[in-house]
Scaffold this motif. Structure first.
Motif, PDB file in Angstrom:
ATOM      1  N   ARG A   1      28.783  31.317  43.056  1.00 48.31           N
ATOM      2  CA  ARG A   1      27.474  30.898  42.558  1.00 48.31           C
ATOM      3  C   ARG A   1      26.907  29.848  43.508  1.00 48.31           C
ATOM      4  O   ARG A   1      27.626  28.966  43.978  1.00 48.31           O
ATOM      5  CB  ARG A   1      27.594  30.331  41.151  1.00 48.31           C
ATOM      6  N   CYS A   2      25.631  29.951  43.812  1.00 48.92           N
ATOM      7  CA  CYS A   2      25.014  29.009  44.742  1.00 48.92           C
ATOM      8  C   CYS A   2      23.522  28.909  44.473  1.00 48.92           C
ATOM      9  O   CYS A   2      22.937  29.715  43.746  1.00 48.92           O
ATOM     10  CB  CYS A   2      25.252  29.445  46.191  1.00 48.92           C
ATOM     11  N   VAL A   3      22.909  27.906  45.079  1.00 49.48           N
ATOM     12  CA  VAL A   3      21.454  27.860  45.220  1.00 49.48           C
ATOM     13  C   VAL A   3      21.138  28.379  46.608  1.00 49.48           C
ATOM     14  O   VAL A   3      21.712  27.921  47.605  1.00 49.48           O
ATOM     15  CB  VAL A   3      20.909  26.427  45.034  1.00 49.48           C
TER      16      VAL A   3
ATOM     17  N   LEU B   1      23.302  33.556  41.889  1.00 50.70           N
ATOM     18  CA  LEU B   1      22.323  32.514  42.164  1.00 50.70           C
ATOM     19  C   LEU B   1      22.064  31.616  40.963  1.00 50.70           C
ATOM     20  O   LEU B   1      21.675  32.080  39.893  1.00 50.70           O
ATOM     21  CB  LEU B   1      20.998  33.137  42.624  1.00 50.70           C
ATOM     22  N   ALA B   2      22.263  30.320  41.182  1.00 48.79           N
ATOM     23  CA  ALA B   2      21.866  29.322  40.193  1.00 48.79           C
ATOM     24  C   ALA B   2      20.411  28.944  40.370  1.00 48.79           C
ATOM     25  O   ALA B   2      19.768  28.434  39.449  1.00 48.79           O
ATOM     26  CB  ALA B   2      22.749  28.081  40.320  1.00 48.79           C
ATOM     27  N   GLY B   3      19.878  29.176  41.549  1.00 47.90           N
ATOM     28  CA  GLY B   3      18.493  28.858  41.847  1.00 47.90           C
ATOM     29  C   GLY B   3      18.083  29.447  43.176  1.00 47.90           C
ATOM     30  O   GLY B   3      18.925  29.834  43.990  1.00 47.90           O
ATOM     31  N   LEU B   4      16.770  29.497  43.385  1.00 49.77           N
ATOM     32  CA  LEU B   4      16.207  30.127  44.574  1.00 49.77           C
ATOM     33  C   LEU B   4      15.051  29.262  45.067  1.00 49.77           C
ATOM     34  O   LEU B   4      14.126  28.959  44.312  1.00 49.77           O
ATOM     35  CB  LEU B   4      15.707  31.516  44.185  1.00 49.77           C
ATOM     36  N   VAL B   5      15.125  28.844  46.337  1.00 50.57           N
ATOM     37  CA  VAL B   5      14.040  28.074  46.953  1.00 50.57           C
ATOM     38  C   VAL B   5      13.502  28.893  48.116  1.00 50.57           C
ATOM     39  O   VAL B   5      14.238  29.201  49.060  1.00 50.57           O
ATOM     40  CB  VAL B   5      14.514  26.687  47.441  1.00 50.57           C
TER      41      VAL B   5
END
Length: 266
Positions: A85-87, A109-113
Protein backbone atom coordinates in the motif's frame (compact mmCIF):
# COMPACT_ATOMS: atom_id res chain seq x y z
CA UNK A 1 19.11 -0.26 -6.90
CA UNK A 2 18.13 -1.68 -10.30
CA UNK A 3 14.93 -3.71 -10.63
CA UNK A 4 14.12 -5.87 -13.65
CA UNK A 5 10.76 -5.17 -15.28
CA UNK A 6 9.13 -5.80 -18.63
CA UNK A 7 10.25 -2.29 -19.64
CA UNK A 8 13.88 -3.04 -18.80
CA UNK A 9 15.92 -2.45 -15.67
CA UNK A 10 14.60 0.51 -13.69
CA UNK A 11 16.66 2.47 -11.20
CA UNK A 12 14.83 2.91 -7.91
CA UNK A 13 16.06 5.12 -5.09
CA UNK A 14 14.59 4.29 -1.67
CA UNK A 15 14.94 6.70 1.25
CA UNK A 16 13.57 6.77 4.78
CA UNK A 17 11.23 4.50 6.71
CA UNK A 18 7.50 4.45 7.33
CA UNK A 19 4.41 4.33 5.11
CA UNK A 20 5.40 4.11 1.44
CA UNK A 21 5.23 6.98 -1.01
CA UNK A 22 6.08 6.29 -4.66
CA UNK A 23 7.22 8.91 -7.16
CA UNK A 24 7.22 8.74 -10.98
CA UNK A 25 8.43 11.73 -12.99
CA UNK A 26 7.53 13.41 -16.28
CA UNK A 27 8.50 12.27 -19.73
CA UNK A 28 12.00 13.54 -20.65
CA UNK A 29 12.97 14.04 -17.00
CA UNK A 30 14.27 11.73 -14.29
CA UNK A 31 13.82 11.11 -10.59
CA UNK A 32 16.07 14.06 -9.82
CA UNK A 33 13.14 16.41 -10.45
CA UNK A 34 11.72 15.18 -7.10
CA UNK A 35 14.84 15.93 -5.02
CA UNK A 36 13.21 18.63 -2.88
CA UNK A 37 10.05 16.58 -2.45
CA UNK A 38 12.10 13.58 -1.29
CA UNK A 39 13.94 15.74 1.25
CA UNK A 40 10.64 16.91 2.67
CA UNK A 41 9.20 13.40 2.99
CA UNK A 42 12.04 11.02 3.83
CA UNK A 43 12.00 11.86 7.55
CA UNK A 44 8.54 10.30 7.99
CA UNK A 45 7.98 8.05 5.00
CA UNK A 46 9.61 5.34 2.91
CA UNK A 47 10.07 7.28 -0.32
CA UNK A 48 10.44 5.22 -3.51
CA UNK A 49 11.68 7.36 -6.39
CA UNK A 50 11.52 5.55 -9.74
CA UNK A 51 13.45 6.48 -12.87
CA UNK A 52 11.05 5.60 -15.68
CA UNK A 53 12.06 3.27 -18.54
CA UNK A 54 15.09 4.57 -20.41
CA UNK A 55 15.32 7.71 -18.27
CA UNK A 56 17.85 8.82 -15.67
CA UNK A 57 19.80 5.93 -14.24
CA UNK A 58 17.49 3.25 -15.64
CA UNK A 59 18.86 1.04 -18.41
CA UNK A 60 18.23 2.08 -22.03
CA UNK A 61 15.10 0.53 -23.49
CA UNK A 62 15.79 -1.65 -26.51
CA UNK A 63 12.19 -2.49 -27.43
CA UNK A 64 8.93 -0.63 -27.89
CA UNK A 65 6.43 -0.67 -25.04
CA UNK A 66 3.01 0.77 -24.23
CA UNK A 67 1.48 2.87 -21.49
CA UNK A 68 0.02 -0.31 -20.01
CA UNK A 69 3.52 -1.81 -20.00
CA UNK A 70 4.63 1.22 -17.95
CA UNK A 71 1.91 0.38 -15.43
CA UNK A 72 3.05 -3.25 -15.36
CA UNK A 73 6.62 -2.08 -14.70
CA UNK A 74 5.47 0.13 -11.84
CA UNK A 75 3.54 -2.75 -10.29
CA UNK A 76 6.58 -4.99 -10.65
CA UNK A 77 8.67 -2.45 -8.74
CA UNK A 78 6.10 -2.26 -5.94
CA UNK A 79 5.88 -6.04 -5.79
CA UNK A 80 9.63 -6.59 -5.66
CA UNK A 81 9.94 -4.02 -2.87
CA UNK A 82 7.17 -5.71 -0.90
CA UNK A 83 4.96 -2.61 -0.97
CA UNK A 84 1.33 -3.54 -0.39
CA UNK A 85 0.00 0.00 0.00
CA UNK A 86 1.35 3.43 -0.88
CA UNK A 87 0.54 6.99 -1.86
CA UNK A 88 1.39 7.45 -5.52
CA UNK A 89 2.69 10.85 -6.61
CA UNK A 90 3.15 11.30 -10.34
CA UNK A 91 3.79 14.21 -12.68
CA UNK A 92 2.56 14.01 -16.28
CA UNK A 93 3.64 10.48 -17.32
CA UNK A 94 3.73 9.58 -13.63
CA UNK A 95 0.17 10.80 -13.17
CA UNK A 96 -0.99 8.76 -16.16
CA UNK A 97 0.59 5.66 -14.64
CA UNK A 98 -0.94 6.45 -11.24
CA UNK A 99 -4.49 6.74 -12.56
CA UNK A 100 -4.14 3.43 -14.35
CA UNK A 101 -2.89 1.77 -11.17
CA UNK A 102 -5.91 3.21 -9.35
CA UNK A 103 -8.16 1.51 -11.89
CA UNK A 104 -6.30 -1.77 -12.09
CA UNK A 105 -5.17 -2.29 -8.48
CA UNK A 106 -6.97 0.23 -6.24
CA UNK A 107 -6.15 -1.67 -3.04
CA UNK A 108 -2.48 -0.73 -3.55
CA UNK A 109 -3.19 2.98 -3.20
CA UNK A 110 -3.92 4.91 -0.03
CA UNK A 111 -3.91 8.11 -2.06
CA UNK A 112 -3.12 9.61 -5.43
CA UNK A 113 -1.42 12.95 -6.18
CA UNK A 114 -1.54 13.96 -9.83
CA UNK A 115 0.67 16.81 -11.00
CA UNK A 116 0.25 18.34 -14.47
CA UNK A 117 -1.19 15.33 -16.20
CA UNK A 118 -3.93 14.39 -18.66
CA UNK A 119 -6.48 11.70 -19.37
CA UNK A 120 -7.09 12.82 -22.96
CA UNK A 121 -5.55 11.11 -25.94
CA UNK A 122 -2.97 13.46 -27.42
CA UNK A 123 -4.45 16.23 -29.56
CA UNK A 124 -4.42 15.42 -33.27
CA UNK A 125 -3.45 19.04 -33.90
CA UNK A 126 -0.22 18.58 -31.93
CA UNK A 127 0.74 15.15 -33.29
CA UNK A 128 2.49 16.33 -36.50
CA UNK A 129 4.85 18.62 -34.59
CA UNK A 130 5.55 15.89 -32.02
CA UNK A 131 6.31 13.45 -34.85
CA UNK A 132 8.89 15.87 -36.23
CA UNK A 133 10.49 16.37 -32.81
CA UNK A 134 10.54 12.61 -32.21
CA UNK A 135 12.19 11.97 -35.57
CA UNK A 136 14.88 14.55 -34.85
CA UNK A 137 15.57 13.05 -31.42
CA UNK A 138 15.83 9.52 -32.84
CA UNK A 139 18.15 10.47 -35.69
CA UNK A 140 20.53 12.97 -34.15
CA UNK A 141 19.65 13.21 -30.46
CA UNK A 142 18.44 16.16 -28.43
CA UNK A 143 20.26 18.92 -30.33
CA UNK A 144 20.07 22.57 -29.17
CA UNK A 145 17.25 23.47 -31.56
CA UNK A 146 15.15 20.66 -30.09
CA UNK A 147 15.97 21.69 -26.54
CA UNK A 148 15.00 25.27 -27.39
CA UNK A 149 11.57 23.98 -28.45
CA UNK A 150 11.19 22.00 -25.24
CA UNK A 151 11.90 24.83 -22.80
CA UNK A 152 8.62 26.78 -23.19
CA UNK A 153 6.64 23.53 -23.23
CA UNK A 154 8.03 22.37 -19.91
CA UNK A 155 8.76 25.59 -18.00
CA UNK A 156 6.77 28.76 -17.37
CA UNK A 157 8.08 32.13 -18.52
CA UNK A 158 8.61 33.05 -14.86
CA UNK A 159 10.74 29.99 -14.20
CA UNK A 160 12.82 30.50 -17.32
CA UNK A 161 13.55 34.07 -16.19
CA UNK A 162 14.14 33.46 -12.47
CA UNK A 163 15.67 29.97 -12.41
CA UNK A 164 17.85 29.56 -15.51
CA UNK A 165 19.99 27.02 -13.68
CA UNK A 166 16.97 24.71 -13.44
CA UNK A 167 16.35 24.94 -17.16
CA UNK A 168 20.03 24.26 -17.82
CA UNK A 169 19.87 21.14 -15.63
CA UNK A 170 16.86 19.94 -17.63
CA UNK A 171 18.73 20.48 -20.90
CA UNK A 172 21.85 18.69 -19.67
CA UNK A 173 19.93 15.67 -18.36
CA UNK A 174 17.81 15.38 -21.50
CA UNK A 175 20.91 15.66 -23.71
CA UNK A 176 22.46 12.72 -21.87
CA UNK A 177 19.53 10.40 -22.56
CA UNK A 178 19.70 7.58 -25.06
CA UNK A 179 17.84 8.75 -28.22
CA UNK A 180 16.26 5.36 -28.88
CA UNK A 181 14.95 5.19 -25.31
CA UNK A 182 13.48 8.68 -25.66
CA UNK A 183 11.79 7.58 -28.87
CA UNK A 184 10.22 4.52 -27.24
CA UNK A 185 8.93 6.65 -24.35
CA UNK A 186 7.45 9.28 -26.65
CA UNK A 187 5.69 6.54 -28.64
CA UNK A 188 4.15 5.08 -25.48
CA UNK A 189 3.22 8.28 -23.68
CA UNK A 190 2.25 10.60 -26.54
CA UNK A 191 1.35 8.58 -29.63
CA UNK A 192 0.00 5.46 -27.93
CA UNK A 193 -1.95 7.08 -25.13
CA UNK A 194 -5.67 6.29 -25.04
CA UNK A 195 -8.47 8.47 -23.68
CA UNK A 196 -9.11 7.58 -20.04
CA UNK A 197 -11.89 10.10 -19.33
CA UNK A 198 -14.81 7.63 -19.44
CA UNK A 199 -13.24 5.61 -16.64
CA UNK A 200 -12.34 8.42 -14.24
CA UNK A 201 -15.54 8.04 -12.12
CA UNK A 202 -14.38 4.49 -11.34
CA UNK A 203 -11.39 5.82 -9.38
CA UNK A 204 -12.27 5.65 -5.68
CA UNK A 205 -8.88 6.55 -4.24
CA UNK A 206 -8.47 9.86 -2.34
CA UNK A 207 -7.04 12.15 -5.00
CA UNK A 208 -5.32 15.52 -5.14
CA UNK A 209 -4.90 17.11 -8.58
CA UNK A 210 -2.27 19.84 -8.96
CA UNK A 211 -1.40 21.93 -12.00
CA UNK A 212 0.99 24.75 -12.77
CA UNK A 213 -1.13 27.79 -13.58
CA UNK A 214 0.99 28.40 -16.70
CA UNK A 215 1.22 24.79 -17.91
CA UNK A 216 0.95 24.73 -21.72
CA UNK A 217 1.68 21.02 -22.20
CA UNK A 218 -1.27 19.83 -20.09
CA UNK A 219 -3.25 23.03 -19.40
CA UNK A 220 -5.36 23.64 -16.33
CA UNK A 221 -8.56 22.52 -18.06
CA UNK A 222 -7.06 19.01 -18.34
CA UNK A 223 -6.51 18.90 -14.58
CA UNK A 224 -9.97 20.34 -13.93
CA UNK A 225 -11.48 17.55 -16.03
CA UNK A 226 -9.74 14.98 -13.83
CA UNK A 227 -10.70 16.63 -10.55
CA UNK A 228 -14.33 17.02 -11.62
CA UNK A 229 -14.64 13.38 -12.66
CA UNK A 230 -12.93 11.55 -9.78
CA UNK A 231 -15.28 11.41 -6.78
CA UNK A 232 -14.01 13.60 -3.94
CA UNK A 233 -10.92 14.85 -5.81
CA UNK A 234 -9.66 18.40 -5.24
CA UNK A 235 -7.78 20.70 -7.58
CA UNK A 236 -4.98 23.08 -6.62
CA UNK A 237 -3.01 25.47 -8.85
CA UNK A 238 0.60 26.56 -8.40
CA UNK A 239 1.08 30.11 -9.60
CA UNK A 240 4.04 30.95 -11.79
CA UNK A 241 4.69 27.30 -12.63
CA UNK A 242 4.52 25.47 -15.93
CA UNK A 243 4.38 21.77 -16.76
CA UNK A 244 7.05 20.74 -14.23
CA UNK A 245 5.35 22.51 -11.34
CA UNK A 246 6.70 20.27 -8.56
CA UNK A 247 10.25 20.93 -9.77
CA UNK A 248 9.73 24.61 -10.52
CA UNK A 249 7.98 25.42 -7.23
CA UNK A 250 8.93 22.65 -4.74
CA UNK A 251 7.92 24.61 -1.63
CA UNK A 252 4.37 25.02 -2.89
CA UNK A 253 4.27 21.38 -4.02
CA UNK A 254 5.51 20.15 -0.65
CA UNK A 255 2.90 22.22 1.18
CA UNK A 256 0.10 20.71 -0.90
CA UNK A 257 1.44 17.16 -0.52
CA UNK A 258 1.80 17.53 3.26
CA UNK A 259 -1.75 18.86 3.62
CA UNK A 260 -3.09 15.98 1.52
CA UNK A 261 -1.24 13.36 3.54
CA UNK A 262 -2.70 14.77 6.75
CA UNK A 263 -6.18 14.82 5.23
CA UNK A 264 -6.10 11.14 4.35
CA UNK A 265 -4.58 10.25 7.74
CA UNK A 266 -1.90 8.16 6.08
Amino acid sequence: MLIDTRCGRLFVDVRGEGPAICLWHSLLCDGGMWDQVVLALEGRYRVVNIDAPGHGRSAPTKHAYTMDDSVDAALEVLGQLGIERCVWIGLSWGGMVGMRIALRAPSLLAGLVLFDTSTHAESRRKLPSYLILSAIARRIGTVPILLDRMEPIFFSRATRASRPELVLTFRERLSAMDPRSVGHAVDAVIFGRKDLRPRLPEIRVPTLVVCGADDVATPVDRSRTIADAIPGATLELIGGAGHLSAWERPSEANHLIAAFLKRIAY
